[in-house]
Write a protein that holds these residues in place. Structure first.
Motif, PDB file in Angstrom:
ATOM      1  N   GLY A  50       0.793  -1.216   0.000  1.00  0.00           N
ATOM      2  CA  GLY A  50       0.000   0.000   0.000  1.00  0.00           C
ATOM      3  C   GLY A  50       0.826   1.266   0.000  1.00  0.00           C
ATOM      4  O   GLY A  50       0.288   2.363   0.085  1.00  0.00           O
ATOM      5  N   CYS A  51       2.160   1.120  -0.074  1.00  0.00           N
ATOM      6  CA  CYS A  51       3.047   2.286  -0.073  1.00  0.00           C
ATOM      7  C   CYS A  51       3.764   2.418  -1.409  1.00  0.00           C
ATOM      8  O   CYS A  51       4.009   1.417  -2.083  1.00  0.00           O
ATOM      9  CB  CYS A  51       4.094   2.168   1.027  1.00  0.00           C
ATOM     10  N   LEU A  52       4.092   3.658  -1.766  1.00  0.00           N
ATOM     11  CA  LEU A  52       4.868   3.912  -2.975  1.00  0.00           C
ATOM     12  C   LEU A  52       5.715   5.142  -2.765  1.00  0.00           C
ATOM     13  O   LEU A  52       5.451   5.965  -1.903  1.00  0.00           O
ATOM     14  CB  LEU A  52       3.971   4.089  -4.202  1.00  0.00           C
ATOM     15  N   ARG A  53       6.753   5.230  -3.580  1.00  0.00           N
ATOM     16  CA  ARG A  53       7.634   6.390  -3.540  1.00  0.00           C
ATOM     17  C   ARG A  53       7.076   7.465  -4.448  1.00  0.00           C
ATOM     18  O   ARG A  53       6.843   7.236  -5.626  1.00  0.00           O
ATOM     19  CB  ARG A  53       9.015   5.980  -4.009  1.00  0.00           C
ATOM     20  N   THR A  63      -3.868   3.796   4.217  1.00  0.00           N
ATOM     21  CA  THR A  63      -4.190   3.133   5.478  1.00  0.00           C
ATOM     22  C   THR A  63      -5.230   2.037   5.308  1.00  0.00           C
ATOM     23  O   THR A  63      -5.312   1.152   6.145  1.00  0.00           O
ATOM     24  CB  THR A  63      -4.758   4.124   6.512  1.00  0.00           C
ATOM     25  N   GLY A  64      -6.064   2.126   4.283  1.00  0.00           N
ATOM     26  CA  GLY A  64      -7.234   1.255   4.209  1.00  0.00           C
ATOM     27  C   GLY A  64      -8.381   1.919   4.941  1.00  0.00           C
ATOM     28  O   GLY A  64      -8.259   3.050   5.430  1.00  0.00           O
ATOM     29  N   ALA A  65      -9.504   1.236   5.027  1.00  0.00           N
ATOM     30  CA  ALA A  65     -10.704   1.806   5.659  1.00  0.00           C
ATOM     31  C   ALA A  65     -10.454   2.074   7.141  1.00  0.00           C
ATOM     32  O   ALA A  65      -9.816   1.279   7.829  1.00  0.00           O
ATOM     33  CB  ALA A  65     -11.878   0.860   5.485  1.00  0.00           C
ATOM     34  N   ALA A  77       4.485   0.614   9.487  1.00  0.00           N
ATOM     35  CA  ALA A  77       5.894   0.528   9.868  1.00  0.00           C
ATOM     36  C   ALA A  77       6.734   0.568   8.604  1.00  0.00           C
ATOM     37  O   ALA A  77       6.520  -0.231   7.692  1.00  0.00           O
ATOM     38  CB  ALA A  77       6.157  -0.752  10.650  1.00  0.00           C
ATOM     39  N   LEU A  78       7.649   1.520   8.532  1.00  0.00           N
ATOM     40  CA  LEU A  78       8.539   1.663   7.382  1.00  0.00           C
ATOM     41  C   LEU A  78       9.981   1.578   7.842  1.00  0.00           C
ATOM     42  O   LEU A  78      10.349   2.129   8.889  1.00  0.00           O
ATOM     43  CB  LEU A  78       8.336   3.021   6.707  1.00  0.00           C
TER      44      LEU A  78
END
Length: 124
Positions: A50-53, A63-65, A77-78
């Motif tokens: 769900g993450c991108l640069r 985050t989602g719903a 967490a990244l």
């Protein structure tokens, strides 16, 4: 919306932990959290689902719903690889998109944290 968590910098690794919560009054289909750094990220990143640069210094994560008044919220967490081995990094965390919802308190979803390269956790 609110975002709270901590950041930590050790060597060339920047850890970012964010808990996003929807304080209501309506459910949100999804929120996009923006994490911007004062230094460039290295070319190789293994990002969470769900993450991108977005650019050399920015990561966006969905985050989602989120249900209204959900005390748990969603955790992100990244583990970001930064270019070089900086002595410090300024990390800015905020909401990029909230589905057009009105936010009565935007101050709790816009944070700026200075993380020194000590491995210590800096809370926001």
């Amino acid at each position: 919306m609110s975002h709270h968590g901590h950041v930590s910098l050790w060597g060339a690794v920047l850890g970012v932990w964010v808990r996003s919560r929807n304080h209501g009054p309506s459910n949100l289909d999804g929120v996009t959290v923006r994490v911007r750094t004062s230094v460039r990220l290295s070319g190789q990143q293994e990002l969470s689902e769900g993450c991108l640069r977005a650019d050399p210094q920015t990561v966006l994560c969905r985050t989602g719903a989120l249900r209204a008044d959900d005390g748990e919220g969603r955790q992100l967490a990244l583990e970001l690889q930064v270019a070089g081995r900086p002595d410090e990094v300024v990390v800015r965390i905020d909401t990029q998109w909230n589905g057009g919802a009105s936010d009565r308190n935007p101050q709790n979803n816009e944070h700026e944290v200075l993380a020194l390269a000590t491995g210590d956790e800096y809370v926001f």
